[in-house]
Write an enzyme that holds these catalytic residues in place. Structure first.
Site, short mmCIF file in Angstrom:
data_model
loop_
_atom_site.label_atom_id
_atom_site.label_comp_id
_atom_site.label_asym_id
_atom_site.label_seq_id
_atom_site.Cartn_x
_atom_site.Cartn_y
_atom_site.Cartn_z
N PHE A 199 9.34 53.78 -9.17
CA PHE A 199 8.58 52.96 -8.22
C PHE A 199 9.41 51.79 -7.72
O PHE A 199 10.06 51.10 -8.50
CB PHE A 199 7.33 52.37 -8.89
CG PHE A 199 6.27 53.37 -9.25
CD1 PHE A 199 5.27 53.70 -8.35
CD2 PHE A 199 6.25 53.95 -10.51
CE1 PHE A 199 4.27 54.61 -8.69
CE2 PHE A 199 5.26 54.86 -10.86
CZ PHE A 199 4.27 55.19 -9.95
N ASP A 200 9.37 51.56 -6.41
CA ASP A 200 9.79 50.29 -5.87
C ASP A 200 8.76 49.25 -6.35
O ASP A 200 7.65 49.61 -6.75
CB ASP A 200 9.83 50.36 -4.34
CG ASP A 200 10.17 49.03 -3.72
OD1 ASP A 200 11.19 48.44 -4.09
OD2 ASP A 200 9.37 48.56 -2.87
N LEU A 201 9.11 47.98 -6.27
CA LEU A 201 8.18 46.94 -6.76
C LEU A 201 7.45 46.24 -5.62
O LEU A 201 6.26 46.44 -5.42
CB LEU A 201 8.97 45.93 -7.60
CG LEU A 201 8.15 44.84 -8.28
CD1 LEU A 201 7.14 45.43 -9.28
CD2 LEU A 201 9.06 43.84 -8.99
#
Length: 221
Positions: free
Chosen positions: A10-12
């Site tokens: 996941f990107d944040l």
């Protein structure tokens, strides 16, 4: 035949946690400090995604350190006030965690700030691996950070999905050989992200459960 997905990267910012108001405010504060009256919200939205060094180098290579310091001081000060949760994210992570998925965060943020956001929204327990800007030489869309996350999780690209809100995430996934999921709540807009042809577009994070064939019990408003 593609192997069964058991890993999620996941990107944040703009994907798991809503830092958009914080990022935009931090850029506007910085621009107003160095370029008074020249930038508005629409201008700085284009700065979201790459590391600060890349954005500020394009503006003025001689001021990169000063602008970065100004940005980070403001960002740090306003962090807890302006960061919010996206609906359905934590519940989705809980279900994925219960179903044994391996999960990592791959971000262009510094580790300290990334961990601060995860802790604020009580998500750090889901992510044994966090790959930040401090941990790599090359950042998304280069495969290095995704490969580092996969190695940390003892997984491989063909078993993984990269989930993110910018083209850097989608291209990073494609360059690494993972499947890709774009999030329709991207500040750059759904159409922008769709143009990079992710394997799936998520209208809400619980849609990821449907994509993975897991029972979706998350209630949506």
């Amino acid at each position: 035949m593609m192997k069964k997905i058991d890993t999620l990267l996941f990107d944040l910012d703009g994907t798991l946690i809503n830092t958009i108001d914080l990022i935009v405010a931090s850029f506007l504060h910085t621009m107003e400090t160095y370029y008074p009256g020249e930038y508005c919200r629409e201008d700085v939205i284009h700065f979201i995604g790459p590391p600060l060094s890349e954005t500020f180098t394009k503006l003025d290579p001689s001021k990169v350190e000063d602008m970065t310091r100004t940005y980070r001081a403001f960002n740090h000060e306003k962090h807890d006030e302006l960061v919010e949760e996206y609906e359905g994210v934590r519940e989705t992570l809980e279900i994925l965690h219960e179903n044994g998925f391996k999960m990592a965060v791959v971000t262009t943020k510094r580790r300290e700030t990334a961990v601060k956001g995860l802790k604020l929204l009580e998500m750090e327990k889901f992510f044994p691996v966090v790959v930040s800007l401090d941990d790599v030489t090359n950042y998304k869309p280069d495969p290095e950070p995704l490969e580092k996350a996969l190695n940390g999780l003892n997984s491989s690209a063909e078993k993984a999905v990269m989930v993110g809100d910018s083209e850097h995430d989608i291209l990073g996934g494609k360059n690494t050989g993972t499947q890709t999921a774009g999030v329709a709540w991207s500040v750059k807009g759904r159409e922008h992200l769709e143009s990079y042809k992710p394997d799936v577009m998520l209208d809400h994070m619980p849609d990821l459960l449907d994509f993975l064939g897991i029972k979706n019990s998350v209630k949506q408003n």
